[in-house]
Enzyme design. Sequence first.
Site, PDB file in Angstrom:
ATOM      1  N   HIS A 171       6.587  -3.762 -11.570  1.00 14.08           N
ATOM      2  CA  HIS A 171       6.609  -2.485 -11.266  1.00 14.08           C
ATOM      3  C   HIS A 171       7.048  -1.801 -10.485  1.00 14.08           C
ATOM      4  O   HIS A 171       8.228  -3.155  -9.616  1.00 14.08           O
ATOM      5  CB  HIS A 171       5.326  -0.992 -10.103  1.00 14.08           C
ATOM      6  CG  HIS A 171       5.001  -2.405  -8.706  1.00 14.08           C
ATOM      7  ND1 HIS A 171       4.116  -3.741  -8.935  1.00 14.08           N
ATOM      8  CD2 HIS A 171       4.592  -2.146  -7.646  1.00 14.08           C
ATOM      9  CE1 HIS A 171       4.141  -3.856  -7.463  1.00 14.08           C
ATOM     10  NE2 HIS A 171       4.219  -3.059  -7.108  1.00 14.08           N
ATOM     11  N   HIS A 201       8.098  -0.987  -7.024  1.00 19.97           N
ATOM     12  CA  HIS A 201       8.322  -1.232  -5.691  1.00 19.97           C
ATOM     13  C   HIS A 201       9.091  -2.229  -4.371  1.00 19.97           C
ATOM     14  O   HIS A 201       9.205  -3.737  -5.148  1.00 19.97           O
ATOM     15  CB  HIS A 201       6.663  -1.850  -4.973  1.00 19.97           C
ATOM     16  CG  HIS A 201       5.871  -1.062  -4.529  1.00 19.97           C
ATOM     17  ND1 HIS A 201       5.072  -0.679  -4.290  1.00 19.97           N
ATOM     18  CD2 HIS A 201       5.859   0.802  -4.658  1.00 19.97           C
ATOM     19  CE1 HIS A 201       4.410   0.350  -4.565  1.00 19.97           C
ATOM     20  NE2 HIS A 201       5.076   1.163  -4.120  1.00 19.97           N
ATOM     21  N   ASP A 230       9.542  -4.738  -2.762  1.00 23.68           N
ATOM     22  CA  ASP A 230       9.456  -6.252  -2.160  1.00 23.68           C
ATOM     23  C   ASP A 230       9.046  -7.011  -3.719  1.00 23.68           C
ATOM     24  O   ASP A 230       8.359  -8.315  -3.641  1.00 23.68           O
ATOM     25  CB  ASP A 230       7.922  -7.064  -1.450  1.00 23.68           C
ATOM     26  CG  ASP A 230       6.877  -5.934  -2.092  1.00 23.68           C
ATOM     27  OD1 ASP A 230       6.760  -4.744  -2.356  1.00 23.68           O
ATOM     28  OD2 ASP A 230       5.412  -6.695  -2.268  1.00 23.68           O
ATOM     29  N   HIS A 231       8.788  -6.462  -4.411  1.00 24.51           N
ATOM     30  CA  HIS A 231       9.068  -6.930  -6.493  1.00 24.51           C
ATOM     31  C   HIS A 231      10.806  -6.578  -7.160  1.00 24.51           C
ATOM     32  O   HIS A 231      11.027  -6.958  -8.307  1.00 24.51           O
ATOM     33  CB  HIS A 231       8.027  -6.541  -7.068  1.00 24.51           C
ATOM     34  CG  HIS A 231       6.604  -6.146  -6.678  1.00 24.51           C
ATOM     35  ND1 HIS A 231       5.666  -6.888  -6.603  1.00 24.51           N
ATOM     36  CD2 HIS A 231       6.318  -5.752  -5.479  1.00 24.51           C
ATOM     37  CE1 HIS A 231       5.052  -7.049  -6.170  1.00 24.51           C
ATOM     38  NE2 HIS A 231       4.961  -6.188  -5.127  1.00 24.51           N
ATOM     39  N   HIS A 241      -2.535   1.098  -8.330  1.00 20.27           N
ATOM     40  CA  HIS A 241      -1.517   0.699  -7.800  1.00 20.27           C
ATOM     41  C   HIS A 241       0.265   1.718  -7.286  1.00 20.27           C
ATOM     42  O   HIS A 241       0.071   2.092  -6.740  1.00 20.27           O
ATOM     43  CB  HIS A 241      -0.670  -0.249  -7.545  1.00 20.27           C
ATOM     44  CG  HIS A 241      -0.324  -0.987  -6.554  1.00 20.27           C
ATOM     45  ND1 HIS A 241      -0.657  -0.943  -5.143  1.00 20.27           N
ATOM     46  CD2 HIS A 241       0.711  -1.417  -5.994  1.00 20.27           C
ATOM     47  CE1 HIS A 241      -0.177  -1.017  -4.617  1.00 20.27           C
ATOM     48  NE2 HIS A 241       1.692  -2.087  -5.142  1.00 20.27           N
ATOM     49  N   ASP A 298       0.564  -6.146  -8.073  1.00 18.36           N
ATOM     50  CA  ASP A 298      -0.790  -5.678  -7.424  1.00 18.36           C
ATOM     51  C   ASP A 298      -1.072  -5.222  -8.195  1.00 18.36           C
ATOM     52  O   ASP A 298      -2.707  -4.511  -6.904  1.00 18.36           O
ATOM     53  CB  ASP A 298       0.421  -5.071  -6.295  1.00 18.36           C
ATOM     54  CG  ASP A 298       1.234  -5.690  -5.320  1.00 18.36           C
ATOM     55  OD1 ASP A 298       1.599  -7.048  -5.350  1.00 18.36           O
ATOM     56  OD2 ASP A 298       2.256  -4.621  -4.170  1.00 18.36           O
ATOM     57  N   HIS A 350       0.848 -11.299  -4.443  1.00 20.33           N
ATOM     58  CA  HIS A 350       0.424 -10.980  -2.578  1.00 20.33           C
ATOM     59  C   HIS A 350      -0.754 -12.904  -2.449  1.00 20.33           C
ATOM     60  O   HIS A 350      -2.171 -12.450  -3.333  1.00 20.33           O
ATOM     61  CB  HIS A 350       0.323 -10.124  -2.238  1.00 20.33           C
ATOM     62  CG  HIS A 350       0.813  -9.190  -1.944  1.00 20.33           C
ATOM     63  ND1 HIS A 350       1.604  -9.203  -1.264  1.00 20.33           N
ATOM     64  CD2 HIS A 350       1.727  -8.223  -2.691  1.00 20.33           C
ATOM     65  CE1 HIS A 350       3.203  -8.299  -0.789  1.00 20.33           C
ATOM     66  NE2 HIS A 350       2.587  -7.863  -2.778  1.00 20.33           N
TER      67      HIS A 350
END
Length: 252
Positions: free
Chosen positions: A54, A56, A58-59, A111, A128, A166
């Site tokens: 996805h 975001h 941090d990915h 999410h 996530d 995570h």
Amino acid sequence: MLHVKSIPAFNDNYIWLNISEDNRCAVVDPGEASQVIDYLKANSLTLSCILITHHHWDHTNGIDDLVRYAPNAKVIGPDVHPIPQRSMAVGDGDQIDVFDHRFLVVGVEGHTDDHIAFVGDGKLFCGDALFSAGCGRLLGGTAEQSLNSLKKLASLPIETQVYCAHEYTAANVAFALTVEPENDALHLYREEVNRLRAQGKQTLPSTIEREKRINPFLRTQEPTVIQAVAGRTAADDELAVFRALRQWKDEF
């Protein structure tokens, strides 16, 4: 089978590397690049593809640097939000080849509204969408989408290894025990998780079999979970139970 290596990132992210027998590598959700590149160089690995669950940051923040390092690497991700350097857009039901292994793309919105997961070689890379003993907050998708996505994942073979993005397991287990304080499997799992974390070790991968025994978000039809949220919702249908659980966890 592919060898899986974890590279910690930020405070609690995992970047997963799938490594073939001929030293080719696929990277999943690289929020950072430098430590991935260091590992590739140290182990003489060739980066062949980058899998994104996805959008975001941090990915995805490491994609540009990884593509500069390995210009021939494919970037495979969902076609809903812009993904840096994406060369192949995929969605629910698509299949991709990761070296000699066929992976199924599963739409797992909830999410986010663009979330996908990759399933193959007995492994689930779920970003996530699913955590051990938990699931992702609703940050773009709906509760109904998230519930349906988790039911898809729960239907995978029970031996499937679950690679989440995570290290949230200890906090998730604490919440799960609040929901089901008499769940013996959860108590045993808490002991294992506490031991691993005390040793500085990761708690992942989990398995679908384990998650169905300990994850309240996969247990919304269980009488113990329904009873636990009875004071938080007037309805007892599965979606109402899930919504109540998700709100409870957000406040936990």
